[in-house]
Design an enzyme around this catalytic site. Structure first.
Site, PDB file in Angstrom:
ATOM      1  N   ASN A   7       0.879  -1.168   0.000  1.00 20.01           N
ATOM      2  CA  ASN A   7       0.000   0.000   0.000  1.00 20.01           C
ATOM      3  C   ASN A   7       0.918   1.219   0.000  1.00 20.01           C
ATOM      4  O   ASN A   7       1.443   1.615   1.036  1.00 20.01           O
ATOM      5  CB  ASN A   7      -0.886  -0.030   1.250  1.00 20.01           C
ATOM      6  N   ARG A  92      -2.599  -2.114  -3.382  1.00 21.69           N
ATOM      7  CA  ARG A  92      -3.808  -1.316  -3.186  1.00 21.69           C
ATOM      8  C   ARG A  92      -3.707  -0.113  -4.109  1.00 21.69           C
ATOM      9  O   ARG A  92      -2.725   0.637  -4.061  1.00 21.69           O
ATOM     10  CB  ARG A  92      -3.884  -0.826  -1.748  1.00 21.69           C
ATOM     11  N   ARG A 242     -12.055  15.527   7.968  1.00 17.90           N
ATOM     12  CA  ARG A 242     -12.787  15.915   6.752  1.00 17.90           C
ATOM     13  C   ARG A 242     -14.222  16.280   7.078  1.00 17.90           C
ATOM     14  O   ARG A 242     -14.843  15.638   7.930  1.00 17.90           O
ATOM     15  CB  ARG A 242     -12.795  14.768   5.735  1.00 17.90           C
ATOM     16  N   GLU A 385      -8.237  -5.562   4.734  1.00 23.11           N
ATOM     17  CA  GLU A 385      -8.077  -5.225   3.319  1.00 23.11           C
ATOM     18  C   GLU A 385      -6.882  -5.955   2.704  1.00 23.11           C
ATOM     19  O   GLU A 385      -6.919  -6.361   1.549  1.00 23.11           O
ATOM     20  CB  GLU A 385      -7.918  -3.710   3.171  1.00 23.11           C
TER      21      GLU A 385
END
Ligand code: ADP
Length: 401
Positions: A7, A92, A242, A385
């Site tokens: 990743n 990824r 965010r 993941e």
């Protein structure tokens, strides 16, 4: 077969080496400050070898990969004897645009398509491409597979992914909802079905991935039909830093009144908003819970606002699917915060979802935390993941042989 999962970020590179005979992780680690210094933490998880952690010069991703391979093979910290014991690499990749609805073997044509997706994810995709090129430079012709954050959501209908702006912007630039965290939502859907002991194809599920970045996904018969992140990962729920969904009119208002340009405004909405911006305390839910307990009203407001945003999404997804068989909490907050789960589940009885307070508070890895007589079920399942990336890589590489 051993699969190296990569990743790659702009200045970081996370990795896991997984032995696919029994899916156990042989080693994992993190390279940081690539190009601006360098630090490696390498943790062998088999053979009783010690952890390696040090500042070392990592001028580029290629050097970082080379150091990782060397550590994986070293006498002191290694878990393999030779680089040939790595059979394939799974990456990824954040954005696959509309080009990729599933994982793919990386070829020159795929690299060209990945480059075409760069305008859609200008921060993430270049780093992912660099990671792939670095592996090619260091490991030659080893098979490499790309696994996309967006791919799982390619099953959404046009009604779910289209924004009500002039249609020409979709036609010209592919401006639409893509969604992210797809690899996690896919894993959660499959594990939830397994824990229910029912086929995924007959289930209506809601996956709640709540970490630094958070998104919900409605999964009907195994397919993503809606998700809360959008064209970019800033959309949907408010997150650590965010803002999530806001009225776009706020952007012009802030720019005019604060004398900000668009870059500074977006930096504020990405990095200084969410529960951090609301509370002024922290982006970490542990700090917020502690502050709220000590009477900090803004920390309490940040938590309430997050819970409310999740509750509303769960309600809308249950209606979108005309029912819900199970919801599953995952990622840093979803897996570790019983308080957050309890606050979200308070109003879900109308959907047949009843939380068992005792089960919710008991520490356990994977669990059904609904009451025995709850018609629909509530689960906590740690996401994985890396395992999905390794499995896809194994499947694709095996099919080539
Ligand atoms: P990322 O999106 O970076 O993968 P994670 O899924 O690891 O993030 O989630 C990190 C977040 O999980 C932290 O910001 C923190 O708010 C939250 N978290 C971790 N442990 C706990 C806990 N025990 N209670 C509440 N929140 C937690």
């Amino acid at each position: 077969m051993n699969i190296l999962v990569i990743n790659a970020g702009s200045s970081s590179l996370k990795y896991q080496l997984i032995d696919m005979t029994d899916e156990h992780v042989l080693a994992k680690g993190l390279c940081e400050r690539i190009g601006i210094g360098g630090r490696l933490k390498h943790s062998p998880l088999s053979g009783g070898k010690p952890i390696y952690e040090a500042d070392i010069t990592l001028p580029s991703h290629s050097e970082a990969i080379a150091v990782v391979i060397e550590k994986l093979m070293s006498a002191e910290y290694g878990v393999i004897r030779d680089a040939s014991e790595i059979d394939a690499v799974g990456h990824r990749v954040v954005h696959g645009g509309e080009a990729f609805a599933s994982s793919v073997l990386i070829t020159d044509a795929v690299m060209a398509a990945l480059s075409e997706c760069v305008p859609l994810a200008p921060l993430h995709n270049p780093a992912n491409i660099t990671g792939i090129e670095a592996c090619k430079a260091v490991m030659g012709g080893i098979p490499q597979v790309a696994v996309f954050d967006t791919a799982f959501h390619q099953t959404m209908s046009p009604a779910a992914y289209t924004y009500a702006i002039p249609y020409k912007y979709y036609e010209k630039y592919k401006v639409r909802r893509y969604g992210f965290h797809g690899t996690s939502h896919r894993y959660i859907a499959a594990r939830t079905a397994a824990m229910l002991g029912r086929p995924l194809e007959e289930l209506k599920l809601i996956s709640c991935h709540m970490g630094n970045g958070s998104s919900l996904c409605a999964i009907d018969k195994g397919k993503s039909i809606d998700t809360s992140m959008g064209f970019t990962p800033i959309a949907g729920l408010l997150m650590g830093t965010r803002c999530g969904d806001i009225d776009v009119g706020i952007i012009e208002f802030l720019m005019n009144n604060e004398g900000l340009d668009i870059h500074e405004t977006l930096r504020i909405l990405n990095k200084e908003s969410g529960v951090l911006g609301l509370s002024g305390v922290s982006s970490d839910f542990r700090d917020l819970a502690a502050a709220a307990k000590n009477g900090n009203k803004r920390a309490a407001l940040a938590l309430d606002t997050f819970h409310y945003a999740v509750i509303k999404r769960i309600g809308s997804y249950a209606v979108a699917m005309n029912g819900v068989d199970a919801i599953t909490f995952t990622a840093g907050i979803g897996e570790n915060s019983p308080e957050t789960r309890a606050a979200i589940c308070r109003n879900l009885g109308c959907l047949g979802l009843y939380l068992d307070a005792e089960k919710n508070n008991a520490l356990s890895v994977e669990a059904d935390i609904s009451t025995d007589d709850s018609p629909s079920r509530i689960f906590v399942i740690p996401t994985n993941e890396e395992l999905v990336i390794a499995r896809d890589t194994l499947d694709i590489v095996s099919a080539q042989r």
